[in-house]
Every structure is written in structure tokens, then in C-alpha cells.
Scaffold this active site. Structure first.
Site, short mmCIF file in Angstrom:
data_model
loop_
_atom_site.label_atom_id
_atom_site.label_comp_id
_atom_site.label_asym_id
_atom_site.label_seq_id
_atom_site.Cartn_x
_atom_site.Cartn_y
_atom_site.Cartn_z
N GLU A 38 0.83 -1.17 -0.18
CA GLU A 38 0.13 0.11 -0.02
C GLU A 38 1.05 1.20 -0.05
O GLU A 38 1.58 1.59 0.94
CB GLU A 38 -0.82 0.10 1.15
CG GLU A 38 -1.78 1.19 1.13
CD GLU A 38 -2.77 1.26 2.30
OE1 GLU A 38 -3.65 2.14 2.39
OE2 GLU A 38 -2.74 0.20 3.30
N ASP A 68 9.95 5.05 -6.37
CA ASP A 68 8.89 5.48 -6.64
C ASP A 68 9.16 6.73 -7.64
O ASP A 68 9.85 7.70 -7.22
CB ASP A 68 7.92 6.04 -5.52
CG ASP A 68 6.61 6.16 -5.77
OD1 ASP A 68 5.96 5.20 -6.27
OD2 ASP A 68 6.04 7.21 -5.54
N PHE A 150 9.16 2.83 -21.55
CA PHE A 150 7.59 2.55 -21.06
C PHE A 150 7.08 3.62 -20.35
O PHE A 150 7.51 4.63 -20.39
CB PHE A 150 7.76 1.49 -19.92
CG PHE A 150 8.57 1.69 -18.62
CD1 PHE A 150 8.22 2.20 -17.68
CD2 PHE A 150 10.07 1.77 -18.75
CE1 PHE A 150 8.85 2.41 -16.49
CE2 PHE A 150 10.76 2.02 -17.64
CZ PHE A 150 10.14 2.48 -16.58
N HIS A 178 15.80 10.80 -15.08
CA HIS A 178 15.41 10.92 -13.48
C HIS A 178 15.86 9.67 -12.78
O HIS A 178 16.81 9.89 -11.59
CB HIS A 178 14.11 11.29 -13.42
CG HIS A 178 13.32 10.21 -13.82
ND1 HIS A 178 12.88 9.81 -15.33
CD2 HIS A 178 12.19 9.52 -13.04
CE1 HIS A 178 12.09 8.91 -15.43
NE2 HIS A 178 11.69 8.73 -14.21
#
Length: 195
Positions: A38, A68, A150, A178
Site C-alpha cells: 500500500e 517511486d 515504458f 531521472h
């Protein structure tokens, strides 16, 4: 050295493997049963830390790398931002997310506008948690061009280029992305804590 990647995203894992040549890179799903993590943080850094800690707790003593990342479009209020992977809804594919963002631009008659990618890397190690960031600035366009990379790559034109990431050679992307910038810093961190 072995690095466990807290992701099942094949594109990310492929990019990480290319970056850490000579180091064994394993997706966590090869060591334990995959499960949903989560991501309830409010920043890319928060979510990277959540993922790294969660996998580290299942595989204590290892080195866990979590990423992330996403794209932010300021003219759209910063979306998709931390919701980049699920912009078109839960279970959406990369293509679904890409075309949702293209549709958002088209609804506003925006052909091209400033955007940036952010990558946050968290390393969970026996010595603690470390984080790095990388950014890539450029523009998004209202069409998909190219089939390399992607995610949102086919609509993102990096600053200083006239082609999308979907059209650029993978070595060029690796040198400016990045994620590469954040991974480069993570690599320096890993070397310093392993000495």
C-alpha cells in the site's frame, strides 16, 4: 553484493539491471510471494521508503532498493504526480495511463507543455534507510511517438531534444533519465556503506 528490488514493474527492473551491471539484481518476487504494497505516502520519497521498509521487513539483513517515480504536469495541477502508475484507475496499464494524460491535454487544447519526471530511490540496509532523488525536465505532447521505454516515455520530450523518450536511443535515455540520476547517487551511497 546482491540488491533486492521492491518492484514487479518489468520496465523499472530492466532499467535498474542495466545500471548496476556486475551486481546481482533480483526482484523481490523471486524470493517471496508477491503481494500488494500500500503506497499511502504523500510524496515519491514517502512511497519509496514504504516499499523499501516493507520488503526489508520480509527479508531482513538484505539490501532493498525501492523506487517511486512519476511525471508531473504543472499546468494540470501537478497530475498525475504520485498517482502516475494508476492515473487511469486501479489496474490500469502503462498504455491506459499514457492515453489518459494525452486526453487530459487534448481536453484543454494543449499541444505541448512543461512537465518533469521525479524519481525517488530508497535503500533499506542493515545500516538504515537512505534516499536519493533525480529529476528530468522537458515537455509533454498530446500524442504518443516511438515505442521504446515504458510509461509516459512516448509523450515526453526531454529538455534539449526534439524526440520523445519513446523515440530516443536507450543509451541516451539512460544518460539523462531521472531514474539514472537517482540510481547514480544510490550507487555512490551503496559503495560508501559497503566499505
Amino acid at each position: 553484493m546482491k540488491i533486492i528490488v521492491a518492484s514487479s514493474n518489468k520496465g523499472k527492473i530492466k532499467e535498474i539491471k542495466k545500471f548496476f551491471e556486475g551486481i546481482e539484481i533480483l526482484p523481490y518476487s523471486e524470493l517471496i510471494e508477491p503481494f500488494e504494497i500500500e503506497e499511502n505516502g504523500t510524496t515519491f520519497k514517502d512511497n519509496a521508503i514504504i516499499k523499501a521498509k516493507t520488503i526489508y521487513e520480509k527479508l531482513p539483513g538484505s539490501i532493498v532498493l525501492a523506487d517511486d517515480s512519476g511525471i508531473s504536469v504543472p499546468v494540470l495541477g501537478g497530475v498525475p504526480g504520485i498517482y502516475s502508475a494508476r492515473f487511469a484507475g486501479a489496474g490500469a496499464s502503462d498504455k491506459d495511463n499514457l492515453y489518459k494524460l494525452i486526453d487530459e491535454l487534448k481536453k484543454r487544447n494543449i499541444k505541448k507543455t512543461y512537465a518533469y519526471y521525479t524519481a525517488a530511490i530508497a535503500l533499506a540496509t542493515p545500516y538504515g534507510i537512505f534516499t536519493t532523488h533525480g529529476f528530468m525536465h522537458g515537455n509533454v505532447i498530446d500524442e504518443a511517438r516511438g515505442n521504446k521505454g515504458f510509461g509516459y516515455d512516448p509523450m515526453f520530450i526531454p529538455k534539449g531534444f526534439d524526440k520523445t523518450l519513446g523515440e530516443l536511443d536507450e543509451n541516451i535515455k539512460k544518460s539523462i533519465s531521472h531514474r539514472s540520476k537517482a540510481l547514480e547517487l544510490a550507487n555512490i551511497l551503496l559503495k560508501s556503506i559497503n566499505n
